[in-house]
Scaffold this active site. Structure first.
Site, PDB file in Angstrom:
ATOM      1  N   ASP A  80       0.985  -1.139  -0.092  1.00 54.82           N
ATOM      2  CA  ASP A  80       0.040   0.263  -0.105  1.00 54.82           C
ATOM      3  C   ASP A  80       0.834   1.337  -0.231  1.00 54.82           C
ATOM      4  OD1 ASP A  80      -2.357   1.801   0.575  1.00 54.82           O
ATOM      5  OD2 ASP A  80      -1.606   1.912   2.799  1.00 54.82           O
ATOM      6  N   TYR A 105      -0.106   5.142   0.764  1.00 55.91           N
ATOM      7  CA  TYR A 105      -0.475   6.359   1.807  1.00 55.91           C
ATOM      8  C   TYR A 105      -0.591   5.592   3.126  1.00 55.91           C
ATOM      9  CZ  TYR A 105      -1.696   8.615  -2.443  1.00 55.91           C
ATOM     10  OH  TYR A 105      -1.552   9.086  -3.999  1.00 55.91           O
ATOM     11  N   ARG A 120      -8.324  13.120   6.077  1.00 50.62           N
ATOM     12  CA  ARG A 120      -8.032  11.570   5.938  1.00 50.62           C
ATOM     13  C   ARG A 120      -9.247  10.840   6.126  1.00 50.62           C
ATOM     14  NH1 ARG A 120      -5.335   7.589   3.255  1.00 50.62           N
ATOM     15  NH2 ARG A 120      -4.538   6.108   4.628  1.00 50.62           N
ATOM     16  N   SER A 139      -2.381   0.753  -4.880  1.00 50.97           N
ATOM     17  CA  SER A 139      -2.774   1.851  -4.126  1.00 50.97           C
ATOM     18  C   SER A 139      -4.108   2.545  -4.817  1.00 50.97           C
ATOM     19  CB  SER A 139      -1.773   3.155  -4.278  1.00 50.97           C
ATOM     20  OG  SER A 139      -2.497   4.219  -3.698  1.00 50.97           O
ATOM     21  N   ASN A 140      -4.974   3.242  -3.989  1.00 49.33           N
ATOM     22  CA  ASN A 140      -6.119   3.755  -4.376  1.00 49.33           C
ATOM     23  C   ASN A 140      -5.905   5.285  -5.121  1.00 49.33           C
ATOM     24  OD1 ASN A 140      -8.314   2.635  -3.017  1.00 49.33           O
ATOM     25  ND2 ASN A 140      -8.270   3.832  -1.117  1.00 49.33           N
TER      26      ASN A 140
END
Lengths: 222, 222
Positions: free
Chosen positions: B11, B13, B42, B117-118
């Site tokens: 991942d 972040y 966040r 990742s997103n």
């Protein structure tokens, strides 16, 4: 022009019934921690419903609510035994309706009224009965029939299909903005009860109208 | 016995790069509110990624991150103009890696390393480049290819399919427990970086191992 509303569908927790009523019980069991515990419990309850639906690992709302309570106690370093956990869970079956709900529903009762909730039928029936509100509702729809939580569109479709009414003629009422977003995105005519002067989330959808509580909605529709 | 790990997927972040580095910038722009703003930003960023996937209303992570910032400023009653918003968004392109990440990746580099990742490719490439880490990674996978966010299983499947390695032989590393839950549920061999002594969520799955940071993982695997 929008079609006339031919039925109303209500969210349960936070909309008709006050989930933060658990705060009092939590404060009795864990003095000084009632507010923090009830808030974290609620936050995780919602988070788990979204994450489990995304992961495809459905558990019913009773189990998931208990899981959220276990987490919240652990995160706040509160030693919560099985008896205390049961006491807190039981509160969910007798949450009080917000004070204006019953008089407002009486005014709205010329329309067919239903509930559409994340709760299981075994959670919702006693809750509605404890508030002497059973006779108001034509249907109590639970997401448990689909094993998916809000705001998946299938959940709102389930209510629309069962009612046999076009979705644009169904008024959907919730105090939870994310639920309003899901219902609006699906196609319901949505009424946001903004009980606590919350800020609308940036989710690309807008409710048809906003009221501070159910009394405001009943005045607007009757 | 579990199969030997043949590739690692990270991942981004919170795992490799510190998203709370925006706190400093937020504090400069809004003195006294940096911590609250960066945290709410966040929280909403994640919430919107889950809700939009559930509703079937995908927007890419750049747009959604900006939406979350707009909400967070509004909720905290901070007047944030377009220039300030741009300044805060830019920080996302240059977040620093956590200090142990680069030495740990150097030790792990005998395995093929990738990111999942997103973030959009347009967010991830400059971020990895800004940290001089491009040469470490065989692939940078973005959920944008699928228009679905984690923890939907399709996202993890996308990485496994592209790598052409059986999922049980892929080690997945994240500091976000909900991401670990999704990856575990999918079938990856998962390593939770519990950087802040968080409590594991009650989501019915357990990672293969837990480390306080990436140095711990690199020692265990090499």
């Amino acid at each position: 022009m929008a079609p006339r509303v031919r039925a109303l569908v209500f969210d349960a927790y936070g909309t008709l019934f006050d989930p933060f009523a658990v705060k009092t019980r939590a404060e009795e069991l864990f003095p000084g921690n009632g507010a923090a515990l009830s808030q974290l419990w609620r936050t995780k309850q919602l988070e788990y419903s979204w994450l489990r639906t995304l992961m495809g690992r459905y558990e019913n709302f009773w189990k998931l609510t208990e899981d959220a309570l276990v987490f919240a106690c652990r995160a706040l370093r509160l030693s919560c035994d099985e008896h205390q956990r049961k006491q807190l869970m039981q509160v969910y079956l007798t949450l009080p309706a917000f004070p204006e709900v019953k008089p407002a529903l009486e005014k709205l009762a010329s329309l067919p009224l239903s509930i559409l909730s994340n709760g299981t039928p075994e959670m919702l029936s006693p809750l509605v009965a404890a508030n002497n509100m059973t006779y108001f509702f034509q249907h109590i729809f639970s997401v448990d029939a689909l094993q998916l939580y809000k705001p998946r569109p299938e959940v709102y479709q389930h209510a629309a299909t069962s009612l046999g009414i076009h979705k644009e003629a169904i008024g959907f009422v919730s105090s939870n903005y994310w639920d309003i977003a899901g219902a609006t995105s699906f196609g319901f005519r949505t009424y946001w009860l903004n009980r606590n002067s919350a800020v609308a989330d940036e989710l690309g959808v807008t409710p048809a109208a906003v009221f501070v509580n159910l009394a405001g909605l009943s005045r607007a529709l009757t």
